[in-house]
Design a protein around this motif. Structure first.
Motif, PDB file in Angstrom:
ATOM      1  N   SER A  40      43.848  36.746  44.936  1.00 17.53           N
ATOM      2  CA  SER A  40      44.224  35.413  44.466  1.00 17.53           C
ATOM      3  C   SER A  40      45.110  35.481  43.228  1.00 17.53           C
ATOM      4  O   SER A  40      45.963  34.610  43.007  1.00 17.53           O
ATOM      5  CB  SER A  40      42.970  34.590  44.147  1.00 17.53           C
ATOM      6  N   ALA A  41      44.901  36.521  42.416  1.00 22.01           N
ATOM      7  CA  ALA A  41      45.633  36.627  41.150  1.00 22.01           C
ATOM      8  C   ALA A  41      47.023  37.219  41.313  1.00 22.01           C
ATOM      9  O   ALA A  41      47.831  37.144  40.378  1.00 22.01           O
ATOM     10  CB  ALA A  41      44.828  37.487  40.175  1.00 22.01           C
ATOM     11  N   LEU A  42      47.332  37.796  42.474  1.00 18.45           N
ATOM     12  CA  LEU A  42      48.594  38.508  42.643  1.00 18.45           C
ATOM     13  C   LEU A  42      49.800  37.648  42.296  1.00 18.45           C
ATOM     14  O   LEU A  42      50.724  38.090  41.610  1.00 18.45           O
ATOM     15  CB  LEU A  42      48.729  39.023  44.086  1.00 18.45           C
ATOM     16  N   ARG A 365      46.475  33.182  33.706  1.00 18.88           N
ATOM     17  CA  ARG A 365      45.658  32.526  34.734  1.00 18.88           C
ATOM     18  C   ARG A 365      45.288  33.536  35.811  1.00 18.88           C
ATOM     19  O   ARG A 365      44.140  33.598  36.247  1.00 18.88           O
ATOM     20  CB  ARG A 365      46.430  31.355  35.350  1.00 18.88           C
ATOM     21  N   GLY A 366      46.281  34.335  36.237  1.00 22.30           N
ATOM     22  CA  GLY A 366      45.988  35.373  37.219  1.00 22.30           C
ATOM     23  C   GLY A 366      44.990  36.386  36.699  1.00 22.30           C
ATOM     24  O   GLY A 366      44.076  36.798  37.413  1.00 22.30           O
ATOM     25  N   LEU A 367      45.154  36.788  35.427  1.00 20.26           N
ATOM     26  CA  LEU A 367      44.212  37.723  34.828  1.00 20.26           C
ATOM     27  C   LEU A 367      42.810  37.116  34.788  1.00 20.26           C
ATOM     28  O   LEU A 367      41.815  37.793  35.070  1.00 20.26           O
ATOM     29  CB  LEU A 367      44.662  38.086  33.413  1.00 20.26           C
ATOM     30  N   GLY A 368      42.733  35.822  34.456  1.00 20.10           N
ATOM     31  CA  GLY A 368      41.430  35.160  34.416  1.00 20.10           C
ATOM     32  C   GLY A 368      40.757  35.123  35.770  1.00 20.10           C
ATOM     33  O   GLY A 368      39.546  35.363  35.884  1.00 20.10           O
ATOM     34  N   ILE A 369      41.532  34.827  36.807  1.00 20.14           N
ATOM     35  CA  ILE A 369      40.970  34.790  38.161  1.00 20.14           C
ATOM     36  C   ILE A 369      40.384  36.150  38.530  1.00 20.14           C
ATOM     37  O   ILE A 369      39.277  36.260  39.053  1.00 20.14           O
ATOM     38  CB  ILE A 369      42.042  34.361  39.174  1.00 20.14           C
TER      39      ILE A 369
END
Length: 434
Positions: A40-42, A365-369
């Motif tokens: 999802s974070a990609l 945001r990607g890192l958080g996911i």
């Protein structure tokens, strides 16, 4: 409103990858959350592509069009990547360690992510081009409101179509989502750009080398603090993105249909608080929204802490009200943060600053996911308890947002706005999107 219908399609395809698929893989197929969250974070980790796409659409028209070729060049691959999702779920159900299945998953999400980033910034540029300068804030607000409202609707529709996971039904909702998205994209974009249109640069100084601009911006302590605020806020606010629906399935035994409606519960809160906050703060300048942002951060962190309590105590009766409260706080936080983001943008460096803030939000945001999934897995390995594992994710999010209150207070947005002579409208919905 016509061009805003674009985001009806965005919400119906986004929810398939960010909500429905995550729930199926983690909760129904019992796959570890970390690799699913990384998928999802990609797209967020590829965020610098959005700056490149926006620059290319400004300077390199295709067949006389500046925006539409880049938008369609991103949206068509996005839609065409979706049929791989039900194939991936079937393959992973048969063998969770299948290299071919995971390779297909990475390929699908990379295509989807690149398509999102190529078309996202260029679509926002098209919205900006379509309105006169004095109406651009209102135009952006209308367009982004479509996105905020469409997500809960998509969640309800998918929940009704697939109350319990079934491969054949998953195929049906993927095809349904593709159809809705394609029709929405065509309708919204038809006739929205004139061939051989001219893009007028608002800031000639943007032609300076990127590294020079970056050094100039980064040399300001307020810029560094605001970047840190945006980064920590994005990481903390979205760490639950990949695990919220699996949380409902693992802790409370809820069906796919019931957990898919989580988006409707908190999304409704976001819509109500967005509209209410914009009306209440409509007479404030953008740089006067620090207090609004701080209130929003606090009202977002408290429900996240309560979700941690709910996870540990299994207090299911509190779940829906707390999700709604989370949405209320998040909407207030969004309005305040977007206004500050506008104020923290120099008139003569608008593109560079907005690019920097976009990268801060999307990358983290990607890192958080990803971190949300990783923390869930590490918590489960360490404690052997799903309740504690999910609770840990929510508690850490709450702490991160609480720290953001201190950071945004220290930025001195009014001082930056005065120095750069930034004059922008007050609250907007613009950041409710990505």
């Amino acid at each position: 409103m016509k061009i805003g219908s674009f985001h009806i399609g965005s919400s119906f395809v986004d929810l398939l990858t960010s909500g429905v698929l995550n729930r199926i893989l983690i909760s129904d197929l019992n796959i570890w959350a970390a690799p699913v969250a990384l998928l999802s974070a990609l797209r967020y980790l590829l965020a610098p592509l959005s700056i490149w796409a926006g620059y290319r659409s400004d300077t390199r028209p295709i067949f006389g069009f500046h925006r539409l070729p880049y938008i369609w060049g991103g949206r068509i691959p996005m839609v065409l990547s979706l049929p791989l999702l039900p194939i991936i779920t079937v393959m992973l159900a048969a063998n969770p360690r299948s290299i071919l299945a995971w390779s297909l998953a990475v390929f699908s999400f990379l295509i989807y992510g690149v398509g999102t980033l190529l078309s996202g910034s260029t679509f926002l540029a098209l919205v900006r081009d379509s309105a006169p300068p004095e109406k651009r804030g209102q135009a952006m607000s209308i367009v982004q409101t479509f996105l905020v409202i469409s997500f809960p609707i998509a969640g309800v529709v998918y929940g009704l179509m697939m109350p319990v996971y079934d491969p054949a039904t998953f195929w049906q909702i993927v095809l349904f989502g593709m159809g809705i998205a394609t029709m929405a994209f065509f309708f919204s974009l038809l006739g929205e750009e004139q061939r051989h249109g001219t893009i007028v640069a608002d800031a000639p100084s943007e032609q300076l080398p990127f590294r020079t601009l970056l050094r100039e911006m980064w040399g300001d302590r307020r810029t560094r603090l605001f970047f840190l605020f945006l980064a920590l806020g994005a990481t903390s606010a979205f760490a639950q993105d990949a695990v919220l629906e699996p949380f409902g399935g693992d802790v409370f035994g809820l069906s796919v249909g019931e957990t898919t409606r989580f988006n409707a519960y908190w999304g409704t809160g976001v819509v109500l608080s967005l509209i209410g906050t914009v009306i209440y703060t409509r007479n404030r300048q953008a740089h006067e929204q620090t207090g609004t942002t701080m209130i929003g951060l606090i009202l977002t962190s408290i429900p996240l802490a309560l979700l941690g309590v709910i996870a540990i105590t299994e207090a299911e009766a509190m779940l829906i009200p707390v999700l709604f409260a989370f949405g209320l706080g998040f909407g207030i936080y969004t309005v305040g943060a977007v206004s500050l983001l506008m104020a923290m943008t120099s008139d003569h460096r608008a593109g560079a600053y907005l690019g920097l803030w976009t990268v801060a939000q999307l990358l983290f945001r990607g890192l958080g996911i990803f971190l949300g999934g990783l923390i869930r897995d590490l918590g489960l390995i360490t404690t052997g308890s799903l309740n504690i594992a999910y609770g840990l994710v929510f508690f850490l999010e709450a702490i991160g947002l609480a720290i953001c209150v201190i950071l945004v207070y220290k930025v001195d947005v009014p001082g930056f706005a005065r120095q750069t002579r930034t004059s922008v409208p007050s609250a907007s919905f613009a950041a409710a999107a990505e």
